[in-house]
Design a protein around this motif. Structure first.
Motif, short mmCIF file in Angstrom:
data_model
loop_
_atom_site.label_atom_id
_atom_site.label_comp_id
_atom_site.label_asym_id
_atom_site.label_seq_id
_atom_site.Cartn_x
_atom_site.Cartn_y
_atom_site.Cartn_z
N UNK A 1 0.85 -1.20 0.00
CA UNK A 1 0.00 0.00 0.00
C UNK A 1 0.88 1.24 0.00
N UNK A 2 0.50 2.22 -0.78
CA UNK A 2 1.32 3.43 -0.90
C UNK A 2 0.66 4.55 -0.11
N UNK A 3 0.80 4.46 1.20
CA UNK A 3 0.09 5.37 2.10
C UNK A 3 1.02 6.25 2.93
N UNK A 4 2.33 6.14 2.71
CA UNK A 4 3.25 6.99 3.45
C UNK A 4 3.05 8.45 3.05
N UNK A 5 3.18 9.33 4.02
CA UNK A 5 3.01 10.76 3.75
C UNK A 5 4.38 11.41 3.64
N UNK A 6 4.68 12.06 2.52
CA UNK A 6 5.99 12.67 2.33
C UNK A 6 6.19 13.90 3.20
N UNK A 7 7.45 14.28 3.34
CA UNK A 7 7.81 15.42 4.20
C UNK A 7 7.15 16.70 3.73
N UNK A 8 7.13 16.93 2.44
CA UNK A 8 6.57 18.17 1.87
C UNK A 8 5.36 17.88 0.99
N UNK A 9 4.58 18.91 0.76
CA UNK A 9 3.38 18.81 -0.07
C UNK A 9 3.75 18.51 -1.52
N UNK A 10 3.02 17.59 -2.12
CA UNK A 10 3.20 17.21 -3.52
C UNK A 10 2.09 17.85 -4.36
N UNK A 11 2.45 18.40 -5.51
CA UNK A 11 1.47 19.00 -6.42
C UNK A 11 1.04 17.94 -7.44
N UNK A 12 -0.26 17.64 -7.47
CA UNK A 12 -0.81 16.61 -8.35
C UNK A 12 -1.70 17.29 -9.38
N UNK A 13 -1.40 17.06 -10.67
CA UNK A 13 -2.14 17.71 -11.76
C UNK A 13 -2.80 16.65 -12.63
N UNK A 14 -4.09 16.83 -12.92
CA UNK A 14 -4.80 15.90 -13.79
C UNK A 14 -5.71 16.62 -14.76
N UNK A 15 -5.71 16.18 -16.02
CA UNK A 15 -6.63 16.71 -17.03
C UNK A 15 -7.96 15.95 -16.95
#
Length: 597
Positions: A467-481
């Motif tokens: 499961x890919x549920x780890x939270x990274x240190x900094x905010x990630x920008x997610x872009x979707x069309x």
């Protein structure tokens, strides 16, 4: 280099790449920058950096990773951004050397923009090669699909007769995939095990350590397959995540945890909606005329879509069985197989520039079927396309190295086969055509690496089945069309949801068709990116919905249709107004090959 071993229990089923916990990092390299092979007299810098072939076993030796950088032109340097343009199989070095100045303009002149050829691609080791480029091995192999009575004439799988014929081809395709696997192993051996995404992520972190200082944040912009690298980064090295942008999101968790054929409907969920977006823009045409609408006199999206479907059906029913070759690729369009036309349509939906080319394709198809004209030679091929590899597979961009490393990466990252068969694959494809994508799902077997994985024997030495549920240190920008023909918007929503990155993600919804935010110009996108990389991410809306909604500046045919909720952006920041031509057409670069995801 110093390494330590995992407890034996970890290796009982699979070597899981859990990041810095798995292996101690190698001592950072001393990077010697010099001129680039393709641009030795320019400001671009290139270098080879040796990395372990196997990050778990130093005795395996090292392989070179080729890195290209366009350094900051304004000092002091403010930051650096690593890019991966997609694939797997795209050359990051060529990407930077062709787009570096524009990429830097988007971030700021005080930024380094940098990329690398991932393992097995172009100038990075280990060498992966399926066919001999000096003869016609690839044409002969893939040519088995061509001609009447062969695989690529199967047509619309919502029609019982076509579906029945398609199912009859399963054993033939099964033999092809087995032969493909055997030949690939014979030519490449163990090299196939060392090009997986886990190793690529380790290489990325090592490059950051070596170039910008050990322990530095990893700033990374991943597009398409590059988002898989980015997601793996957040799970393997959450403490190293700096400014990370995931753009055109492929579902990395499903890729790592499910048999590929079990979610093949993913491939074509967005293609149907992207085609509808094209017809809406064509019908709305407020700027350059959509020739297909003018020629047919059809003024509605539904009418245009219906006419296109009629033409495609005619193309299938009248195909004369001619095998398309590299030399005849732009000759008589009546010789083009149905499947070949569909794949070209799919790839031309990737960005606004190719939307106008698609208009010319539809016009030519219309005229050929009415007897007016059948030659395709009078349509100028986009300069970004060139004829390479088997013609069955459409146009290929020069930046794409057609060496089949994509199979080794894609299938190598997946779980071991669980008894799936080619018959299962074909059955699921018919189901996808009947429930998700009647026009394009039939492309899945021949046009997607996932169709080969059940008969692919080589798996990466490290994988990430968790499961890919780890939270990274900094905010990630997610872009979707909203109408991405390759990576559905729901992938971006899922990644940014509370079940995955959650509060450590900001979701940007881009109201357009095309693949990734580079599919068209948007001052809004540019502003969001510039603010984010300056340390000001969008505010968290505090729900499972988008945090920012961006609109397209213009389509290939003028203003976005009102139904898109878009208006021409005329109040952009000064920074965005200086970005001339920021539609880099990267989505065409990253999406032309059918062998990518």
């Amino acid at each position: 280099m110093r390494f330590f071993l995992l407890p034996l229990l970890t290796f009982i089923f699979i070597n899981s790449c859990s990041g810095s916990v798995l292996k101690e990092r190698a001592t950072p390299a001393s990077v010697a920058w010099g001129g680039c092979l393709n641009q030795p007299q320019t400001a671009y810098e290139c270098a080879n950096v040796d990395v372990p072939l196997d990050w778990q076993d130093a005795s395996k030796g090292t392989v070179p990773i080729y890195v290209s950088r366009y350094p900051a032109t304004k000092l002091p340097r403010k930051g650096y951004m690593f890019y991966n343009p997609g694939g797997p199989g795209l050359s990051g070095s060529r990407f930077i050397q062709s787009q570096g100045k524009l990429l830097q303009a988007q971030l700021g002149l005080d930024w380094d923009v940098i990329s690398w050829d991932p393992r097995g691609v172009l100038l990075s080791g280990p060498t992966i090669q399926m066919f001999n480029n000096n003869n016609n091995e690839d044409d002969d192999f893939w040519g088995q699909l061509q001609g009447l009575g062969n695989y690529n004439t199967h047509g619309n799988l919502t029609v019982a007769e076509d579906a029945q014929f398609f199912m009859s081809q399963a054993s033939k395709f099964d033999n092809m995939t087995i032969a493909f696997n055997n030949a690939t192993i014979q030519k490449n051996g163990d090299n196939l095990k060392y090009v997986g995404t886990c190793a690529v992520v380790r290489d990325l972190v090592y490059l950051v350590d070596s170039i910008y200082g050990e322990g530095s944040d990893v700033n990374f912009w991943g597009i398409s397959y590059g988002t898989v690298i980015g997601v793996y980064l957040t799970q393997m090295f959450p403490e190293r995540v700096g400014k990370v942008i995931l753009d055109g999101v492929y579902d990395a968790e499903k890729q790592a945890n499910l048999a590929p054929m079990k979610w093949l409907d993913q491939d074509y969920k967005g293609v149907e909606s992207a085609l509808i977006k094209w017809t809406e823009a064509c019908a709305a045409g407020t700027g350059p005329t959509c020739g297909f609408a003018s020629e047919t006199g059809i003024s509605t999206s539904d009418g245009i879509l219906s006419k296109i479907k009629q033409m495609l059906d005619t193309a299938h029913r009248t195909y004369d069985g001619t095998s398309v070759t590299a030399s005849s690729i732009n000759d008589d369009i009546r010789h083009w197989p149905y499947e070949y036309i569909l794949q070209i349509i799919r790839t031309q939906l990737y960005d606004q520039s190719s939307w106008s080319w698609l208009d010319r394709l539809f016009l030519k198809l219309l005229k050929s079927q009415s007897g007016t004209s059948s030659s395709f030679k009078d349509i100028e091929l986009d300069s970004r396309f060139f004829k390479r590899g088997p013609a069955t597979y459409g146009f290929f961009p020069e930046i794409y190295e057609y060496n089949y490393v994509n199979f080794a990466v894609y299938c190598g990252d997946t779980i071991d086969p669980q008894g799936e068969t080619t018959q299962d694959l074909f059955t699921l494809t018919v189901q996808a055509a009947q429930s998700v994508s009647p026009n394009f799902a039939s492309l899945t077997p021949a046009y997607s690496p996932r169709s080969f994985c059940h008969n692919w024997k080589a798996r990466a030495v490290e994988r990430l089945p968790q499961p890919m549920t780890k939270k990274p240190k900094n905010v990630v920008l997610v872009i979707g069309n909203v109408a991405d023909p390759l990576t559905p918007y729901e992938n971006a929503q899922r990644l940014a949801s509370s079940a995955f990155l959650g509060a450590q993600a900001r979701l940007v919804k881009f109201n357009t068709g095309g693949h990734s935010s580079f599919s068209g110009e948007s001052d809004c996108i540019n502003d969001v990116v510039r603010n984010y990389t300056s340390g000001n991410p969008p505010k968290d809306a505090g729900n499972e919905e988008e945090d920012v909604v961006c609109t397209l500046k213009k389509t290939a045919f003028g203003r976005p249709p009102l139904s898109w909720g878009g208006q021409v952006e005329d109040s952009a920041s000064e920074a965005s107004r200086t970005l001339v031509g920021m539609s880099l057409l990267i989505s065409t670069v990253i999406g032309m090959s059918i062998l990518m995801f």
